[in-house]
Scaffold this active site. Structure first.
Site, PDB file in Angstrom:
ATOM      1  N   CYS A 100       6.118   8.693  32.776  1.00  0.00           N
ATOM      2  CA  CYS A 100       7.445   9.248  33.032  1.00  0.00           C
ATOM      3  C   CYS A 100       8.377   8.868  31.885  1.00  0.00           C
ATOM      4  O   CYS A 100       8.360   7.727  31.431  1.00  0.00           O
ATOM      5  CB  CYS A 100       7.973   8.673  34.352  1.00  0.00           C
ATOM      6  SG  CYS A 100       9.590   9.293  34.815  1.00  0.00           S
ATOM      7  N   HIS A 142       5.743  15.538  40.708  1.00  0.00           N
ATOM      8  CA  HIS A 142       6.428  14.414  40.046  1.00  0.00           C
ATOM      9  C   HIS A 142       7.905  14.751  39.812  1.00  0.00           C
ATOM     10  O   HIS A 142       8.793  13.942  40.114  1.00  0.00           O
ATOM     11  CB  HIS A 142       5.701  14.123  38.727  1.00  0.00           C
ATOM     12  CG  HIS A 142       6.310  13.036  37.898  1.00  0.00           C
ATOM     13  ND1 HIS A 142       5.692  11.827  37.685  1.00  0.00           N
ATOM     14  CD2 HIS A 142       7.491  12.977  37.212  1.00  0.00           C
ATOM     15  CE1 HIS A 142       6.470  11.073  36.918  1.00  0.00           C
ATOM     16  NE2 HIS A 142       7.570  11.758  36.605  1.00  0.00           N
ATOM     17  N   GLU A 143       8.169  15.958  39.289  1.00  0.00           N
ATOM     18  CA  GLU A 143       9.550  16.313  38.946  1.00  0.00           C
ATOM     19  C   GLU A 143      10.390  16.554  40.204  1.00  0.00           C
ATOM     20  O   GLU A 143      11.560  16.182  40.246  1.00  0.00           O
ATOM     21  CB  GLU A 143       9.587  17.548  38.029  1.00  0.00           C
ATOM     22  CG  GLU A 143       8.851  17.394  36.694  1.00  0.00           C
ATOM     23  CD  GLU A 143       9.225  16.145  35.904  1.00  0.00           C
ATOM     24  OE1 GLU A 143      10.359  15.654  36.057  1.00  0.00           O
ATOM     25  OE2 GLU A 143       8.365  15.651  35.151  1.00  0.00           O
ATOM     26  N   HIS A 146      11.707  13.409  41.571  1.00  0.00           N
ATOM     27  CA  HIS A 146      12.928  12.920  40.915  1.00  0.00           C
ATOM     28  C   HIS A 146      14.180  13.476  41.601  1.00  0.00           C
ATOM     29  O   HIS A 146      15.198  12.795  41.685  1.00  0.00           O
ATOM     30  CB  HIS A 146      12.959  13.360  39.441  1.00  0.00           C
ATOM     31  CG  HIS A 146      12.200  12.469  38.500  1.00  0.00           C
ATOM     32  ND1 HIS A 146      12.525  11.146  38.288  1.00  0.00           N
ATOM     33  CD2 HIS A 146      11.132  12.727  37.695  1.00  0.00           C
ATOM     34  CE1 HIS A 146      11.695  10.625  37.383  1.00  0.00           C
ATOM     35  NE2 HIS A 146      10.836  11.558  37.010  1.00  0.00           N
TER      36      HIS A 146
END
Ligand code: ZN
Length: 174
Positions: A100, A142-143, A146
């Protein structure tokens, strides 16, 4: 617009959940172009989310084609700007070693869905639905994490066994 500073763990702003982007939000195009510039200048980077540059809107940029980790069974849609993305369907499981931009010193093993369906708005605020799997599906998960203030470090099963210090400097891959 220039490259924006990327927030780095343990910056508390990475934990703030992001809110949907409205089309009438003043200045969003400029923030988006800054996000894209920041993404494009980060070597080997395959995804970025708006909160990583302190812009707490639900916007991500994904481009699996920038990595050599795309395997033959992976789907690759090239570069996508996704506004208010939502995972609407998942299946399967896979384990992936993630990195990341906001956690530059570590990588970690994370379990993710293997196949996903994502619904989002493109830059013209037109709805798109795509199905993807493998590496690109991992980037999306993953994004989107966030956007909810979740880092891959929050997803590993064991901080002892599943998190690895980068031995030498490698450009972050996700
Ligand atoms: Zn990240």
């Amino acid at each position: 617009m220039a490259v924006l500073p990327v927030l780095v763990y343990p910056d508390k702003r990475l934990k703030i959940p992001s809110v949907p982007l409205e089309q009438n939000e003043p200045g969003w195009e400029q923030m988006l172009s800054g996000l894209i510039d920041t993404f494009e200048r980060a070597p080997g980077c395959v995804g970025i989310s708006a909160p990583q540059v302190g812009w707490h809107k639900r916007v991500i940029v994904v481009d699996a084609s920038r990595s050599s980790r795309v395997s033959p069974d992976s789907v690759n849609h090239g570069m996508m700007v996704c506004i208010n993305p939502e995972i609407v369907c998942t299946s399967g499981k896979l384990r992936f070693r993630e990195g990341c931009l906001s956690v530059p010193d570590f990588t970690g093993n994370v379990y993710r869905s293997k196949k996903i369906t994502v619904r989002y708005l493109d830059r013209s605020f037109n709805e798109q639905v795509i199905e993807t799997q493998g590496f690109e599906a991992v980037i999306f998960q993953h994004e989107i994490d966030h956007l909810d203030g979740i880092l891959f470090l929050d997803r590993v099963r064991s901080l002892k066994r599943d998190v690895f210090k980068r031995q030498t400097y490698l450009p972050p891959s996700e």
